[in-house]
Design a protein around this motif. Structure first.
Motif, PDB file in Angstrom:
ATOM      1  N   HIS A  75       0.817  -1.195   0.000  1.00 26.69           N
ATOM      2  CA  HIS A  75       0.000   0.000   0.000  1.00 26.69           C
ATOM      3  C   HIS A  75       0.861   1.260   0.000  1.00 26.69           C
ATOM      4  O   HIS A  75       0.675   2.160   0.810  1.00 26.69           O
ATOM      5  CB  HIS A  75      -0.924  -0.018   1.232  1.00 26.69           C
ATOM      6  CG  HIS A  75      -2.227   0.645   0.959  1.00 26.69           C
ATOM      7  ND1 HIS A  75      -3.046   1.074   1.954  1.00 26.69           N
ATOM      8  CD2 HIS A  75      -2.842   0.939  -0.198  1.00 26.69           C
ATOM      9  CE1 HIS A  75      -4.126   1.616   1.421  1.00 26.69           C
ATOM     10  NE2 HIS A  75      -4.018   1.546   0.112  1.00 26.69           N
ATOM     11  N   LEU A  76       1.825   1.291  -0.898  1.00 28.92           N
ATOM     12  CA  LEU A  76       2.751   2.418  -0.958  1.00 28.92           C
ATOM     13  C   LEU A  76       2.705   3.068  -2.329  1.00 28.92           C
ATOM     14  O   LEU A  76       2.337   2.443  -3.316  1.00 28.92           O
ATOM     15  CB  LEU A  76       4.192   1.930  -0.699  1.00 28.92           C
ATOM     16  CG  LEU A  76       4.493   1.367   0.680  1.00 28.92           C
ATOM     17  CD1 LEU A  76       5.873   0.738   0.694  1.00 28.92           C
ATOM     18  CD2 LEU A  76       4.381   2.440   1.748  1.00 28.92           C
ATOM     19  N   ASP A  77       3.126   4.335  -2.351  1.00 26.98           N
ATOM     20  CA  ASP A  77       3.259   5.031  -3.631  1.00 26.98           C
ATOM     21  C   ASP A  77       4.461   4.504  -4.390  1.00 26.98           C
ATOM     22  O   ASP A  77       5.450   4.102  -3.774  1.00 26.98           O
ATOM     23  CB  ASP A  77       3.464   6.528  -3.389  1.00 26.98           C
ATOM     24  CG  ASP A  77       2.135   7.240  -3.286  1.00 26.98           C
ATOM     25  OD1 ASP A  77       1.110   6.611  -3.644  1.00 26.98           O
ATOM     26  OD2 ASP A  77       2.118   8.389  -2.824  1.00 26.98           O
ATOM     27  N   LEU A  78       4.368   4.584  -5.693  1.00 31.92           N
ATOM     28  CA  LEU A  78       5.479   4.137  -6.521  1.00 31.92           C
ATOM     29  C   LEU A  78       6.785   4.814  -6.099  1.00 31.92           C
ATOM     30  O   LEU A  78       7.821   4.167  -5.957  1.00 31.92           O
ATOM     31  CB  LEU A  78       5.165   4.433  -7.994  1.00 31.92           C
ATOM     32  CG  LEU A  78       6.282   4.142  -8.992  1.00 31.92           C
ATOM     33  CD1 LEU A  78       6.671   2.678  -8.949  1.00 31.92           C
ATOM     34  CD2 LEU A  78       5.854   4.528 -10.397  1.00 31.92           C
ATOM     35  N   ARG A  79       6.694   6.117  -5.873  1.00 31.61           N
ATOM     36  CA  ARG A  79       7.919   6.839  -5.554  1.00 31.61           C
ATOM     37  C   ARG A  79       8.583   6.286  -4.285  1.00 31.61           C
ATOM     38  O   ARG A  79       9.794   6.111  -4.235  1.00 31.61           O
ATOM     39  CB  ARG A  79       7.625   8.330  -5.379  1.00 31.61           C
ATOM     40  CG  ARG A  79       8.867   9.117  -4.976  1.00 31.61           C
ATOM     41  CD  ARG A  79       8.740  10.583  -5.253  1.00 31.61           C
ATOM     42  NE  ARG A  79       8.446  10.860  -6.660  1.00 31.61           N
ATOM     43  CZ  ARG A  79       8.063  12.059  -7.104  1.00 31.61           C
ATOM     44  NH1 ARG A  79       7.937  13.055  -6.265  1.00 31.61           N
ATOM     45  NH2 ARG A  79       7.811  12.233  -8.385  1.00 31.61           N
ATOM     46  N   VAL A  80       7.773   5.999  -3.303  1.00 27.42           N
ATOM     47  CA  VAL A  80       8.314   5.483  -2.040  1.00 27.42           C
ATOM     48  C   VAL A  80       9.015   4.146  -2.267  1.00 27.42           C
ATOM     49  O   VAL A  80      10.125   3.909  -1.780  1.00 27.42           O
ATOM     50  CB  VAL A  80       7.186   5.321  -0.997  1.00 27.42           C
ATOM     51  CG1 VAL A  80       7.735   4.788   0.315  1.00 27.42           C
ATOM     52  CG2 VAL A  80       6.469   6.649  -0.784  1.00 27.42           C
ATOM     53  N   VAL A  81       8.362   3.284  -3.020  1.00 30.35           N
ATOM     54  CA  VAL A  81       8.958   1.971  -3.299  1.00 30.35           C
ATOM     55  C   VAL A  81      10.285   2.136  -4.025  1.00 30.35           C
ATOM     56  O   VAL A  81      11.281   1.489  -3.698  1.00 30.35           O
ATOM     57  CB  VAL A  81       7.999   1.097  -4.133  1.00 30.35           C
ATOM     58  CG1 VAL A  81       8.662  -0.200  -4.550  1.00 30.35           C
ATOM     59  CG2 VAL A  81       6.739   0.796  -3.340  1.00 30.35           C
ATOM     60  N   LEU A  82      10.307   3.031  -4.994  1.00 31.77           N
ATOM     61  CA  LEU A  82      11.533   3.251  -5.745  1.00 31.77           C
ATOM     62  C   LEU A  82      12.626   3.805  -4.844  1.00 31.77           C
ATOM     63  O   LEU A  82      13.768   3.342  -4.872  1.00 31.77           O
ATOM     64  CB  LEU A  82      11.281   4.212  -6.905  1.00 31.77           C
ATOM     65  CG  LEU A  82      10.425   3.674  -8.053  1.00 31.77           C
ATOM     66  CD1 LEU A  82      10.236   4.727  -9.119  1.00 31.77           C
ATOM     67  CD2 LEU A  82      11.040   2.432  -8.659  1.00 31.77           C
ATOM     68  N   GLN A  83      12.256   4.783  -4.013  1.00 30.75           N
ATOM     69  CA  GLN A  83      13.255   5.379  -3.122  1.00 30.75           C
ATOM     70  C   GLN A  83      13.860   4.326  -2.207  1.00 30.75           C
ATOM     71  O   GLN A  83      15.063   4.292  -1.996  1.00 30.75           O
ATOM     72  CB  GLN A  83      12.608   6.476  -2.268  1.00 30.75           C
ATOM     73  CG  GLN A  83      12.687   7.835  -2.931  1.00 30.75           C
ATOM     74  CD  GLN A  83      11.722   8.826  -2.319  1.00 30.75           C
ATOM     75  OE1 GLN A  83      10.957   8.491  -1.417  1.00 30.75           O
ATOM     76  NE2 GLN A  83      11.752  10.051  -2.814  1.00 30.75           N
TER      77      GLN A  83
END
Length: 673
Positions: free
Chosen positions: A171-179
Motif C-alpha cells: 500500500h505504498l506510492d510508486l515513488r516510495v517503493v523506488l526510493q
DNA sequence: GCAGCGAAAATATCT
DNA sequence: TTTTCGCTGC
C-alpha cells in the motif's frame, strides 16, 4: 386454544454444556480462545503452542453451539491448511464442519469476485493469471511503450512486476517503493508508472486478474458497494484468520471488511514466525490489531507441546540472535530428548547419502516415512537428494519449489483450455497461436484482433483473406477447438484431446521431450479429479501442483512418503524428525539478504520456523563446499549456527565404512598386540 | 515479420 | 548453467 410456553433457549456458554470434553483437551488459554464469544480477539501463539488445535476446536465448538457452518469463515495461509483443519474439526465433531467456508484470502476473494463479477465490469468466466503470465504481459507492454530508445537502463520485466506488486501489497506510492528499494530507477518513475497503468489496462481489457487483483478488486467491490459488503459480512458471523503475522496491509483491511457487520473476528499468529515480508506481509499487523479492532481481547498461548527442551533451547538461541528483539522464550514439559545434531559432510552428495541412510535407519526402527521431513531454503536445494532418494526407492513428496503448471509444456496445454473457457484471454491465444510455424508476436496480435470480433472465436476460417503458410495449421487448430467447444466432453477427455494435438509440437520444440511427454500423460491423469474446466483453471492457479507431486503420486499409494519441503511451505506443520539441509552461509541466510538487517532477521526467523517444526529430533546439515548456480562457492556453515556450543548441539561426524573398518581393525590390532 | 544464432546477464521464498 | 537480448539473413 391451548398455549404451550416454550422456554427460552439457554445459549451454551460453558464447556460443560458441550458433548466434546473441551476442558480436558485444552489448557486454560486455549479454552479461553475456543470459548471466546463476541467481539475481536487476538491470539498470540508461539510455535508449537497448539494454535491449530485451538482453531480446530473453536470451529467445532461454534458448529456444536448451533452456528451454521456457512456462517463461519476460516482464512488460512494455504488451502491445504484449511482443508486439514476442517477435516480435523469434522473428526472431533461431525461432517458439518466441512461446510465451513475455508481457504486462503486469494481463494475467498476469487469466490466473491466470481459471484459478483459483473458489478465490477468482468464476466464471471474471467481467468486468473499466474506470475509467468503476468511477466509475459509486462514484457508485452514494456516493448509497446518503449518509444524513445534512450540508452538508459530500464528495469526488466521481473523487476517491474516486483515494483508494481510491492506498491499494491504494501500500500505504498510508486515513488516510495523506488526510493526505498530501487533508487537507481527513480529517474524512470514516470515510465514505470506508465507500464503499471498499461499492465492494469491490458488485464482489464482481456478479462484476466493476477493474484494482487483478486485482493484489490475485492476491496474495491466491498468498499464501493455497500449492499454487497453488508451481504457478505452478514454471512460471516465468525471470522478467523490464521497466520496473521504473514498477512499484508491489504489483507488486514479485507479482514476488517469481511467481519464488518458482526465484528466477531479472531486473528491468530506469532510475530517470531513472520517469513513472508517479500510478499508484502507486515508483522506489524499483529501489533496494530488491537487498534484496528477496538475492544480486542488478547489471549497468549505460551506453553509448547511439540518439541523436546533440547530443540526449544536451540530455537530460543536462534531467536536471541535477532537484532530486533523478541520478548519470547519457548518452554515445554516434554521429557528430555537428544541434543540436536550438527552434521558436516564433505560434499552435497555425501549430505544426500547421510539423509537417505539416516531415513532408512529410522524406517527400520518402525518410524513411518511421513513422520520425517527434510527442509531447505530454496526449491533447488533438494535436487541432489531427490536423485539419491529415487535411487534408493524411497517414496517422497515435495512441497514448494518449481510448480508443475509453470513448466512450459504444461502451460502450452493449459493455454488451449484457457481460450476455451475465456475467448478474450489474449495471453493464452498468443501462446496457442505462436506454437504454429510462421506465427510470431505480430501475426498473433493481428489474428487476435480478428478473433475478438468473430462470431465464433474458434472458427478460424480466414482462407479467403489470407494465403499465408500457417493457414493449414490454423485449420487443424480450429477444428480441434470447435470440436471441443461443441462436444460436452469430460475434463480429462478435453485435456487428453489437447495433449494429442500438442504432442508433435512438444517433440519439435524440446530436446528433452520424452520427459515432457510423460508429464503430459500425468497431467491427463491429474485432470480427472476436476469437475469442470473453469474450476480446474481456478484450482490450478490458486493451488498449483508441485512438480514432483505428479510422478510420485503412484508410489505414495503403497507407503506414506517422506516429506521434502521448502521452509516456507513447512509453515504450521510438524514431524518427529526434521533434517534441515544446506545450512550454509549464503543459502540460509540468503546471500542477497545479508546486507540488510531486516532481511537478515527474516532469514533468521526462517531457520527458527524450520527448527520448531521438530518434535523429537532435529538435524542441521551442511556440506563443507557447495556450488551455487553459476560459480559462487559457499564454504561456511550458516552464521546463525556459529555460536551454538556443545551444550546446545552435538557435532556429528560422517565416517566412511572402509575407514571405520580400518579403525576397528586398528583397534583389534592394538588389542592383540 | 519470423527464426536462429551468439553474446551477455543472472535472486529466492508463494498466492 | 540457464535465460534473455540484439543482430542478421530469409
Amino acid at each position: 386454544m391451548k398455549k404451550f410456553v416454550l422456554k427460552k433457549e439457554e445459549p451454551r456458554k460453558r464447556p460443560e454444556d458441550y458433548s466434546i470434553p473441551y476442558a480436558d483437551l485444552l489448557n486454560k488459554q486455549q479454552l479461553d480462545a475456543v470459548f471466546h464469544e463476541k467481539g475481536p480477539a487476538l491470539v498470540v501463539a508461539g510455535a508449537g503452542t497448539g494454535k491449530t488445535r485451538t482453531l480446530v476446536h473453536r470451529v467445532a465448538r461454534l458448529v456444536e453451539s448451533g452456528v451454521k457452518p456457512s456462517n463461519i469463515l476460516l482464512l488460512t495461509f494455504t488451502r491445504r491448511a484449511a482443508k486439514e483443519m476442517l477435516n480435523r474439526a469434522s473428526n472431533i465433531l461431525d461432517e458439518r464442519c466441512k461446510q465451513v467456508q475455508g481457504g486462503t484470502f486469494h481463494f475467498y476473494c476469487s469466490l466473491l469476485l466470481h459471484r459478483h463479477a459483473e458489478i465490477i465490469g468482468y464476466p464471471s468466466n474471467f481467468t486468473i493469471i499466474d506470475t509467468a503470465d503476468a511477466l509475459e504481459v509486462i514484457q508485452f507492454v514494456r516493448t509497446e511503450l518503449k518509444l524513445n530508445k534512450k540508452k538508459k537502463r530500464f528495469p526488466n520485466k521481473n523487476t517491474l512486476l516486483n515494483i508494481i506488486s510491492t506498491c499494491i501489497n504494501k500500500h505504498l506510492d510508486l515513488r516510495v517503493v523506488l526510493q526505498e528499494q530501487y533508487p537507481q530507477f527513480l529517474e524512470q518513475e514516470e515510465k514505470i508508472q506508465q507500464v503499471g497503468l498499461a499492465y492494469q489496462e491490458y488485464k482489464e481489457k482481456n478479462y484476466v486478474m493476477d493474484f494482487d487483483d483478486l485482493l484489490i478488486k475485492t476491496r474495491q467491490l466491498l468498499t464501493q458497494h455497500e449492499d454487497i459488503r453488508i451481504k457478505v459480512a452478514s454471512q460471516n458471523q465468525f471470522v478467523m484468520v490464521d497466520e496473521f503475522q504473514d498477512t499484508n496491509k491489504l489483507q488486514a483491511e479485507l479482514t476488517e471488511l469481511f467481519s464488518s457487520v458482526h465484528g466477531n473476528v479472531m486473528a491468530v499468529g506469532d510475530d517470531a514466525q513472520s517469513i513472508y515480508s517479500f510478499r508484502g506481509a507486515d508483522h506489524q499487523n499483529i501489533m496494530d490489531f488491537p487498534e484496528r479492532f477496538e475492544g480486542t481481547k488478547l489471549i497468549k498461548l505460551e506453553e509448547n507441546y511439540r518439541s523436546t527442551p533440547q530443540i526449544l533451547n536451540v530455537a530460543n538461541n536462534l531467536l536471541k540472535q535477532a537484532s530486533f528483539k523478541f520478548d519470547k522464550q519457548l518452554y515445554s514439559e516434554i521429557k528430555d530428548g537428544e541434543l540436536p545434531a550438527l552434521v558436516q559432510s564433505s560434499s552435497e552428495h555425501d549430505q544426500s547419502r547421510f539423509i537417505t541412510q539416516a531415513v532408512l535407519q529410522l524406517r527400520e526402527q518402525e518410524m513411518e516415512l511421513n513422520e520425517m521431513a527434510v527442509l531447505f531454503r530454496n526449491g533447488r536445494d533438494s535436487f541432489d537428494l531427490e536423485v539419491e532418494l529415487n535411487r534408493k526407492n524411497i517414496p517422497f513428496v515435495k512441497y514448494g519449489g518449481q510448480k508443475f503448471t509453470e513448466a512450459a509444456h504444461i502451460k502450452d496445454v493449459l493455454a488451449h483450455i484457457r481460450v476455451l473457457v475465456n475467448p478474450m484471454d489474449t495471453i493464452a491465444w498468443n501462446r496457442v497461436l505462436m506454437l504454429l510455424d510462421g506465427i510470431g508476436p505480430k501475426t498473433a496480435q493481428d489474428l487476435f484482433e480478428w478473433i475478438r470480433l468473430a462470431k465464433n472465436p474458434y472458427r478460424l476460417d480466414l482462407s479467403d483473406t489470407t494465403s499465408q503458410s500457417y493457414i493449414d495449421q490454423l485449420k487443424v487448430l480450429s477444428k480441434l477447438l470447435v470440436a471441443l467447444k461443441e462436444n460436452d466432453h469430460s475434463v480429462a477427455k478435453v485435456v487428453e484431446l489437447v495433449v494429442d494435438y500438442y504432442r508433435d509440437f512438444c517433440k519439435d520444440r524440446y530436446d528433452d521431450y520424452p520427459k515432457r511427454l510423460k508429464d503430459l500423460e500425468a497431467f491427463v491423469n491429474v485432470s480427472e479429479s476436476f469437475t469442470s474446466l473453469p474450476k480446474m483453471l481456478e484450482e490450478l492457479a490458486l493451488d498449483p501442483i508441485t512438480a514432483t507431486a505428479v510422478d510420485t503420486e503412484q508410489k505414495t499409494k503403497e507407503e506414506a512418503p517422506l516429506i521434502l519441503s521448502t521452509i516456507h511451505s513447512a509453515k504450521g506443520l510438524e514431524w518427529k524428525h526434521v533434517f534441515i539441509i544446506q545450512c550454509l552461509d549464503g543459502i540460509i541466510p540468503s546471500a542477497y539478504s545479508v546486507e540488510d538487517e531486516e532481511q537478515l532477521d527474516e532469514e533468521l526467523r526462517l531457520l527458527y520456523v524450520a527448527a520448531t517444526r521438530a518434535k523429537d529430533m532435529l538435524y542441521f546439515s551442511y556440506p563443507v563446499l557447495a556450488q551455487s548456480a553459476y560459480g559462487d562457492y559457499f564454504t561456511q556453515p550458516s552464521r546463525f549456527l556459529k555460536d551454538m556450543n556443545n551444550d546446545l548441539v552435538e557435532e556429528w561426524k560422517l565416517v566412511e565404512e572402509e575407514q571405520q573398518q580400518q579403525i576397528e581393525e586398528g583397534n583389534q590390532q592394538q588389542l592383540t598386540d
